[in-house]
Design a protein around this motif. Sequence first.
Motif, short mmCIF file in Angstrom:
data_model
loop_
_atom_site.label_atom_id
_atom_site.label_comp_id
_atom_site.label_asym_id
_atom_site.label_seq_id
_atom_site.Cartn_x
_atom_site.Cartn_y
_atom_site.Cartn_z
N ALA A 122 3.31 10.91 0.24
CA ALA A 122 2.58 10.71 1.49
C ALA A 122 3.01 11.70 2.57
O ALA A 122 2.25 11.98 3.50
CB ALA A 122 2.80 9.28 2.00
N ASP A 148 2.32 6.85 -1.12
CA ASP A 148 1.15 5.96 -1.18
C ASP A 148 0.96 5.54 -2.63
O ASP A 148 1.35 6.27 -3.56
CB ASP A 148 -0.11 6.68 -0.70
CG ASP A 148 -0.07 6.98 0.80
OD1 ASP A 148 0.50 6.17 1.53
OD2 ASP A 148 -0.62 8.02 1.21
N GLY A 176 0.80 -1.22 0.00
CA GLY A 176 0.00 0.00 0.00
C GLY A 176 0.83 1.27 0.00
O GLY A 176 0.30 2.37 0.14
N GLY A 177 2.13 1.12 -0.15
CA GLY A 177 3.04 2.27 -0.14
C GLY A 177 4.23 1.99 0.74
O GLY A 177 4.45 0.85 1.17
#
Length: 407
Positions: free
Chosen positions: A385, A405, A138-139
């Motif tokens: 992010a 992200d 997810g990042g």
Amino acid sequence: MAAPIDLAFDPWDPAFVSDPYPAYADLRERGRVRYFEPTNQWLVAHHADVSALLRDRRLGRTYLHRFTHEEFGRTAPPPEHEPFHTLNDHGMLDLEPPDHTRIRRLVSKAFTPRTVERLKPYVRDLAEDLVTALVEAGGGDLLKDVAEPLPVAVIAEMLGIPEADRAPLRPWSADICGMYELNPSEATAAKAVRASVEFSDYLRDLIAERRENPGDDLISGLIAAHDEDDDRLTEQEMISTCVLLLNAGHEATVNSTVNGWWALFRHPDQLAALRADHSLVPSAVEELMRYDTPLQLFERWVLDEIEIDGQVIPRGAEIAMLFGSANHDPAVFAEPERLDLTRRDNPHISFSAGIHYCIGAPLARIELAASMTALLEKAPGLRLAAEPKRKPNFVIRGLEGLAVDVG
């Protein structure tokens, strides 16, 4: 000697390190060369001068092939720094002809275009695997999750360093490269010395093992490389070459990756254009290396007196060529402060020039294109992010991390 001039150039000021390019513009406007007292160097900021001086044989990366320290008016390094200098001074980046010519010729026999081309599938697959893991998580940190592991693994694979032995490579490299900053501290020197000893000891054992059991790797190739006179690399030259290939072969790539994506996030129009047309990747790689140059400064010793714009620079002086400034020189680059991924006329000097032109430039371009393509294809919604923090280093320009992200 010319009197010091009040300059915006301050490599220890966090504001300057964050964005040195306005100070470079000021420096270029003040003339072609300026003395900088804190480092006892002559700053050269224009593209034409930097490009010419990189090819000028009156300058050298070393002076010890012609002079002793005393003859050159310099003080020998402290004895306790000797392991670092032994390692550094036997690498071709810090040698001049005839030693440089001999070593580069022998290294080129092992570091061939075919060797680099053969790595392309490995680089592509590794980049895709790293980006896939980033997406599945997810990042994460683009620096630690993609930018660092890719080139370190590629160079280690080339050299034939077993996967289980690779963890110390990046820390060793970072500690050694600390000595390339301006006026490094004693603490920095001590870390560089320790890393030099440990890295050299490791490679000495690995070279001995490859002499007994040669493989299809670069270390085996360096052992076998010889010329028509059966001239071969010494053990120290092989050790220094391997360390140089690792340090130079990943520092620029790591920092170009994160500097480049940080620039893209700050220029959403350019990022959108790149996402819409992946054929821009090759020109994007070149432009991002120009726009935020990973190696900002490169030094040369004046071996024979030179003159720049009426200023005589004597033998024994040191010149600091400002790559970052040269890459933003409006005499060469139209609207240099504008990021333009379609820029075609782009003679940036991020890989240096002359006899010390980066031997690993083709590999660096392959790595940068592979990671960029993988991120565009597998993480099309990649976004920032958190605001990144710039490393305090000036010469080797990078970020502490780049949190992303995947969208």
